[in-house]
Write a protein that holds these residues in place. Structure first.
Motif, PDB file in Angstrom:
ATOM      1  N   ALA A 140       0.821  -1.213   0.000  1.00 46.16           N
ATOM      2  CA  ALA A 140       0.000   0.000   0.000  1.00 46.16           C
ATOM      3  C   ALA A 140       0.856   1.265   0.000  1.00 46.16           C
ATOM      4  N   TYR A 141       2.067   1.186   0.508  1.00 45.62           N
ATOM      5  CA  TYR A 141       2.928   2.371   0.657  1.00 45.62           C
ATOM      6  C   TYR A 141       3.516   2.776  -0.693  1.00 45.62           C
ATOM      7  N   ARG A 142       3.328   4.039  -1.054  1.00 47.13           N
ATOM      8  CA  ARG A 142       3.947   4.557  -2.280  1.00 47.13           C
ATOM      9  C   ARG A 142       4.140   6.063  -2.141  1.00 47.13           C
ATOM     10  N   VAL A 143       4.903   6.600  -3.051  1.00 51.26           N
ATOM     11  CA  VAL A 143       5.196   8.034  -3.032  1.00 51.26           C
ATOM     12  C   VAL A 143       4.776   8.635  -4.365  1.00 51.26           C
ATOM     13  N   LYS A 144       4.015   9.729  -4.308  1.00 52.58           N
ATOM     14  CA  LYS A 144       3.564  10.432  -5.508  1.00 52.58           C
ATOM     15  C   LYS A 144       3.891  11.907  -5.353  1.00 52.58           C
ATOM     16  N   ASP A 145       4.679  12.439  -6.280  1.00 46.34           N
ATOM     17  CA  ASP A 145       5.078  13.851  -6.228  1.00 46.34           C
ATOM     18  C   ASP A 145       5.637  14.221  -4.853  1.00 46.34           C
ATOM     19  N   ASP A 146       6.518  13.352  -4.342  1.00 42.83           N
ATOM     20  CA  ASP A 146       7.172  13.549  -3.048  1.00 42.83           C
ATOM     21  C   ASP A 146       6.207  13.498  -1.867  1.00 42.83           C
ATOM     22  N   ARG A 147       5.007  12.979  -2.094  1.00 35.38           N
ATOM     23  CA  ARG A 147       4.053  12.844  -0.994  1.00 35.38           C
ATOM     24  C   ARG A 147       3.747  11.369  -0.768  1.00 35.38           C
ATOM     25  N   VAL A 148       3.722  10.968   0.504  1.00 29.85           N
ATOM     26  CA  VAL A 148       3.449   9.567   0.861  1.00 29.85           C
ATOM     27  C   VAL A 148       1.951   9.292   0.772  1.00 29.85           C
ATOM     28  N   ILE A 149       1.615   8.172   0.141  1.00 25.06           N
ATOM     29  CA  ILE A 149       0.227   7.726   0.070  1.00 25.06           C
ATOM     30  C   ILE A 149       0.169   6.284   0.561  1.00 25.06           C
ATOM     31  N   LEU A 150      -0.761   5.995   1.460  1.00 25.21           N
ATOM     32  CA  LEU A 150      -0.990   4.629   1.921  1.00 25.21           C
ATOM     33  C   LEU A 150      -2.255   4.128   1.214  1.00 25.21           C
ATOM     34  N   SER A 151      -2.042   3.438   0.098  1.00 23.11           N
ATOM     35  CA  SER A 151      -3.164   3.040  -0.762  1.00 23.11           C
ATOM     36  C   SER A 151      -3.797   1.741  -0.288  1.00 23.11           C
ATOM     37  N   LEU A 152      -4.319   1.748   0.918  1.00 21.55           N
ATOM     38  CA  LEU A 152      -4.989   0.562   1.448  1.00 21.55           C
ATOM     39  C   LEU A 152      -6.251   0.265   0.637  1.00 21.55           C
ATOM     40  N   PRO A 153      -6.558  -1.021   0.415  1.00 21.02           N
ATOM     41  CA  PRO A 153      -7.833  -1.346  -0.237  1.00 21.02           C
ATOM     42  C   PRO A 153      -8.989  -0.692   0.505  1.00 21.02           C
ATOM     43  N   ARG A 154      -9.932  -0.168  -0.252  1.00 20.13           N
ATOM     44  CA  ARG A 154     -10.997   0.642   0.356  1.00 20.13           C
ATOM     45  C   ARG A 154     -11.807  -0.113   1.415  1.00 20.13           C
ATOM     46  N   ASP A 155     -11.929  -1.466   1.257  1.00 20.24           N
ATOM     47  CA  ASP A 155     -12.775  -2.212   2.183  1.00 20.24           C
ATOM     48  C   ASP A 155     -12.069  -2.595   3.480  1.00 20.24           C
ATOM     49  N   ILE A 156     -10.769  -2.298   3.623  1.00 24.26           N
ATOM     50  CA  ILE A 156     -10.091  -2.574   4.894  1.00 24.26           C
ATOM     51  C   ILE A 156      -9.463  -1.318   5.492  1.00 24.26           C
TER      52      ILE A 156
END
Length: 406
Positions: free
Chosen positions: A281-297
């Motif tokens: 889930a952990y990724r970086v976009k435009d120097d910003r951290v995003i935790l892309s957890l599946p929406r249902d959890i």
């Protein structure tokens, strides 16, 4: 507990029981974060089925799922070449021995996909004979590739046959067999051993009753063969002569059969599933951290934000937040800092959707809905939100279906 579980399952096969609990391991030097712990949480499923009728009613739903297998025979040749086959092919070619084990492996793969792990980052490794537990006829480890540690095991799948229940029956004396009734009674002709008490009594005195019982339970074919070959049959320390018994033929009508169920056991490490989910889930976009957890959890489903902290926007935002909580959603209300900073905080903790109340909201009761992963925005009326959001978190609709694209 098998008898109680069987009764709770209305005395029908197949059935399964799941348990979740702590396990301990003698780790001298725990390391690798959640990967190697002295105490960890394990999820076990014991699934019981008839070995003579191992049909799997969910197989039709997963038969076309593809599995990446590294078979034991391939490993013995010194190769690590993966084979990709469908569940149906794996069963037909004997790569996986029983349908229920294959079905659970397919479901385990789908579970990891749901948690965010792509299919090409998963594989199943068949255990070599000396690697698998003594009770297992076939075992596979499900492995997932993670950037930091490489391939790690997240679940194990063992075909335990009837080992557990047979051992329990042998040492506890509790009958773990079950009775399965035939659709129609079956007439059989079989040989049985008939002890002759008139001969056993004088020959064995006080042991005669015991010997008679043992003879009646002996294999008639073995008894008959021994008497023909050697002229006697050894029953433990007793020499049984032809005059002590008769081998007779009986016609019987069988209404069913007794047998010990077989078991397949999927076992998951809960801690490792959490770690794998977080890493993917952990990724970086435009120097910003995003935790892309599946929406249902995602622990928090929706963030609600007033555009600014004045002109009645915070009050309206709190009304929307309260309404969504009453609809059963997990909501975080945030009015601290700029709207961009609030979006960034929400992205970092994995909130899938952000709802912003702005000046247009005060005019027409519409709000902006922002997607965490793409940063796209749509707009819709507040009174449409509950129904749309319920469908969204059930994965019945996508983000684009939540409103008019901005």
């Amino acid at each position: 507990e098998f008898r109680r579980l069987y009764e709770l399952g209305r005395e029908k096969l197949p059935f399964g029981a799941m348990q979740i609990g702590h396990a301990l391991r003698n780790e001298i030097s725990p390391r690798q974060g959640l990967i190697r712990l002295r105490e960890f949480t394990i999820i076990d499923i014991e699934f019981f089925f008839d070995p003579e009728d191992p049909r799997c009613f969910i197989l039709k739903d997963v038969k076309n799922e593809k599995l990446k297998l590294l078979l034991a025979e391939t490993r013995l040749r010194g190769s690590d070449e993966l084979m990709e086959v469908t569940v149906e092919e794996a069963l037909k070619k004997g790569y996986i021995k029983v349908p229920w084990q294959a079905a659970f492996m397919a479901l385990a793969k789908k579970l990891l996909v749901e948690l965010g792990v792509p299919e090409d980052k998963q594989r199943f490794i068949e255990k070599l004979p000396w690697e698998r537990a003594h009770y297992s006829k076939q075992s596979f480890d499900q492995e997932v590739y993670v950037d930091r540690w490489g391939w790690i095991e997240v679940s194990g799948h063992a075909y335990r046959t009837d080992y557990d229940l047979r051992q329990h029956m042998q040492y506890s004396g509790v009958d773990t067999r079950i009775f399965k009734e035939y659709e129609k009674p079956i007439e059989r002709v079989k040989k049985v051993v008939k002890p002759l008490m008139a001969k056993l009594g004088p020959a064995f005195k006080n042991d005669a009753q015991k010997i008679a019982k043992m003879l009646s339970e002996a294999d008639p074919i073995e008894v008959e063969a021994s008497i023909k070959e050697r002229g006697y049959y050894m029953l433990e320390n007793y020499r049984i002569l032809p005059e002590h018994l008769e081998i007779i033929t009986e016609e019987t009508k069988e209404t069913g059969r007794h047998f010990i169920p077989h078991v397949t056991e999927p076992s998951f490490g809960a801690d490792r599933l959490v770690y794998v989910t977080l890493e993917y889930a952990y990724r970086v976009k435009d120097d910003r951290v995003i935790l892309s957890l599946p929406r249902d959890i995602a622990p928090i489903q929706i963030g609600v934000y007033p555009l600014v902290n004045r002109d009645g926007l915070p009050e309206k935002a709190q009304q929307v937040s309260q309404m969504l909580m009453e609809e059963g959603f997990i909501v975080e209300y945030d009015e601290a800092g700029s709207i961009g900073r609030r979006y960034a905080r929400a992205d970092e903790i994995g909130i899938p959707l952000g709802i912003t109340i702005d000046y247009e909201t005060l005019k027409d009761d519409t709000v902006t809905i922002r997607d965490r992963d793409t940063w796209k925005q749509v707009r819709n009326r507040i009174d449409n939100l509950p129904d749309l959001l319920h469908k969204y978190f059930l994965k019945k609709i996508n983000f684009e279906d939540l409103g008019r694209t901005l």
